[in-house]
Write an enzyme that holds these catalytic residues in place. Sequence first.
Site, mmCIF file in Angstrom:
data_model
loop_
_atom_site.group_PDB
_atom_site.id
_atom_site.type_symbol
_atom_site.label_atom_id
_atom_site.label_comp_id
_atom_site.label_asym_id
_atom_site.label_seq_id
_atom_site.Cartn_x
_atom_site.Cartn_y
_atom_site.Cartn_z
ATOM 1 N N GLU A 126 61.189 50.856 27.857
ATOM 2 C CA GLU A 126 60.313 51.617 26.948
ATOM 3 C C GLU A 126 59.756 50.598 25.947
ATOM 4 O O GLU A 126 58.583 50.247 26.016
ATOM 5 C CB GLU A 126 61.121 52.723 26.246
ATOM 6 C CG GLU A 126 60.285 53.557 25.268
ATOM 7 C CD GLU A 126 61.122 54.597 24.502
ATOM 8 O OE1 GLU A 126 62.359 54.497 24.480
ATOM 9 O OE2 GLU A 126 60.490 55.499 23.890
ATOM 10 N N ASP A 150 58.642 63.874 25.723
ATOM 11 C CA ASP A 150 59.682 63.099 25.038
ATOM 12 C C ASP A 150 60.228 63.851 23.806
ATOM 13 O O ASP A 150 61.338 64.377 23.857
ATOM 14 C CB ASP A 150 59.157 61.713 24.644
ATOM 15 C CG ASP A 150 60.254 60.697 24.434
ATOM 16 O OD1 ASP A 150 61.383 60.936 24.880
ATOM 17 O OD2 ASP A 150 59.979 59.637 23.837
ATOM 18 N N ASP A 151 59.464 63.841 22.713
ATOM 19 C CA ASP A 151 59.947 64.453 21.462
ATOM 20 C C ASP A 151 58.787 65.153 20.738
ATOM 21 O O ASP A 151 58.264 64.613 19.740
ATOM 22 C CB ASP A 151 60.526 63.363 20.547
ATOM 23 C CG ASP A 151 61.742 62.681 21.137
ATOM 24 O OD1 ASP A 151 62.837 63.240 21.057
ATOM 25 O OD2 ASP A 151 61.578 61.581 21.697
ATOM 26 N N HIS A 187 67.213 55.335 29.794
ATOM 27 C CA HIS A 187 66.060 54.865 29.025
ATOM 28 C C HIS A 187 65.991 53.342 29.188
ATOM 29 O O HIS A 187 66.921 52.643 28.781
ATOM 30 C CB HIS A 187 66.252 55.153 27.540
ATOM 31 C CG HIS A 187 65.916 56.543 27.131
ATOM 32 N ND1 HIS A 187 66.698 57.615 27.443
ATOM 33 C CD2 HIS A 187 64.878 57.031 26.409
ATOM 34 C CE1 HIS A 187 66.150 58.704 26.929
ATOM 35 N NE2 HIS A 187 65.049 58.382 26.302
ATOM 36 N N HIS A 229 60.930 56.287 30.811
ATOM 37 C CA HIS A 229 59.783 55.473 30.352
ATOM 38 C C HIS A 229 59.456 54.362 31.378
ATOM 39 O O HIS A 229 58.616 54.560 32.220
ATOM 40 C CB HIS A 229 60.012 54.897 28.948
ATOM 41 C CG HIS A 229 60.279 55.956 27.921
ATOM 42 N ND1 HIS A 229 59.266 56.662 27.321
ATOM 43 C CD2 HIS A 229 61.442 56.439 27.413
ATOM 44 C CE1 HIS A 229 59.797 57.529 26.465
ATOM 45 N NE2 HIS A 229 61.125 57.424 26.515
ATOM 46 N N HIS A 231 63.588 65.507 24.947
ATOM 47 C CA HIS A 231 64.835 65.606 24.172
ATOM 48 C C HIS A 231 64.889 66.962 23.473
ATOM 49 O O HIS A 231 63.984 67.285 22.688
ATOM 50 C CB HIS A 231 64.901 64.484 23.133
ATOM 51 C CG HIS A 231 65.011 63.117 23.746
ATOM 52 N ND1 HIS A 231 66.189 62.416 23.805
ATOM 53 C CD2 HIS A 231 64.079 62.338 24.359
ATOM 54 C CE1 HIS A 231 65.993 61.251 24.400
ATOM 55 N NE2 HIS A 231 64.711 61.182 24.752
ATOM 56 N N HIS A 277 61.490 64.700 31.196
ATOM 57 C CA HIS A 277 61.973 63.861 30.084
ATOM 58 C C HIS A 277 61.549 64.451 28.744
ATOM 59 O O HIS A 277 60.455 64.181 28.236
ATOM 60 C CB HIS A 277 61.436 62.427 30.236
ATOM 61 C CG HIS A 277 62.067 61.451 29.282
ATOM 62 N ND1 HIS A 277 62.750 60.329 29.700
ATOM 63 C CD2 HIS A 277 62.150 61.440 27.932
ATOM 64 C CE1 HIS A 277 63.206 59.673 28.645
ATOM 65 N NE2 HIS A 277 62.841 60.327 27.550
ATOM 66 N N GLY A 332 68.654 55.939 22.972
ATOM 67 C CA GLY A 332 68.824 55.144 21.758
ATOM 68 C C GLY A 332 68.129 53.799 21.872
ATOM 69 O O GLY A 332 67.220 53.630 22.685
#
Length: 359
Positions: free
Chosen positions: A216, A295-296, A213, A237, A17, A15, A184
């Site tokens: 979360e 994640d990011d 997703h 998540h 992005h 996971h 999103g």
Amino acid sequence: MAEELAFNKPKVELHVHLDGAIRVETIVDVAERRGMTLPVATVEEMRDLCSLKNPSTLTEFLSKFNHYMPFIAGDREAIKRIAYEFVEDKAKEGVIYVEARYSPHLLANRDVEPIPWEQKEGDLTPDEVVNLVNQGLNEGEKAFKTKARSILCCMRHMPKWSMDVIELCKKYRNDGVVAIDLAGDELMDTKAYPEHKQAYEEAVKSGVHRTVHAGEVGPPSVVKEAVEVLKAERIGHGYHTTDDQALYRRLLEENMHFETCPISSRMTGACDPDFTKHPLIRFREDKANYSLNTDDPLVLNSNLHKDYEVAKKFMGFTEEEFQRVNINAAKSCFLPEKEKRELVHQLCEAYGMVEHTCF
Ligand SMILES: O=c1[nH]cnc2c1ncn2[C@H]1C[C@H](O)[C@@H](CO)O1
């Protein structure tokens, strides 16, 4: 002296992005090449602008993308480059297999309505974006020996893109795309947007893997919907699943995979900022099926080593549990069965485990 890593062995990441994992240096470089004006003067200032410093909300977290996506979107060279560099960065973290996710529409400037990031209409379609990312990942894989596949994201607030997304998943299923996702703001009710459900129905029908997703920042009902309506095979998540004991027990029994992202969950306000109270501890104690992910990393100004460090320092993770987590990640990945078994085998070897204890 270099800091000791919490888990310095081969890893699997499921996971992350792609558009949340861009190098700040690349954003600055691309902006300069394109003659675009950056809002700040230096790479360090740009890093500050693009990342969260303190625990916040998912909305605030997602707003960070506004600061840098306009420089990357619509540019062929940049899109291929971020995919290639992504694989290099993952290889450096010891990741041997990664699934990178992104929305093709958010990087396009043609055949996308509305055109994102206030770009002028250009000639880069979501279809070509997928092609460019595939090329970048593929070349990265050859150069850095980390296997890289992709997951295409539908966006909760853009239901009209969702049927396109599933068609792209089908078109590129033999060229690196392994699944569909829904990302999103999960507090938006999917029932009001039948297009997401329709896209996921098509995914089931055509054998495209599915993750969503859910749970979360949202309640367990979103997880329930992901599993029952969208037929998710993995949950992105999923922390709030534990708020509904019956659902949590059921998903434990079904061996549902949770793609957890410890540092992200703190910064998005998804979980208590005190890591010692994190639902991941419950997952660990219950021997749930889950993975550890970034994640990011750009928006979190972080990396995978830091997520493992948090798990070790605040959540009681041991070397043995890190191995179990990665073997579970490999078993839950969206590769074809034969490649999946090879990946599990590769991890078993690296961890010095006897093969039958891995399966
Ligand atoms: O943690 C997240 N939750 C929901 N959506 C997210 C998260 N991180 C990134 N996204 C969104 C923003 C990206 O542009 C999009 C596709 O990667 O997915």
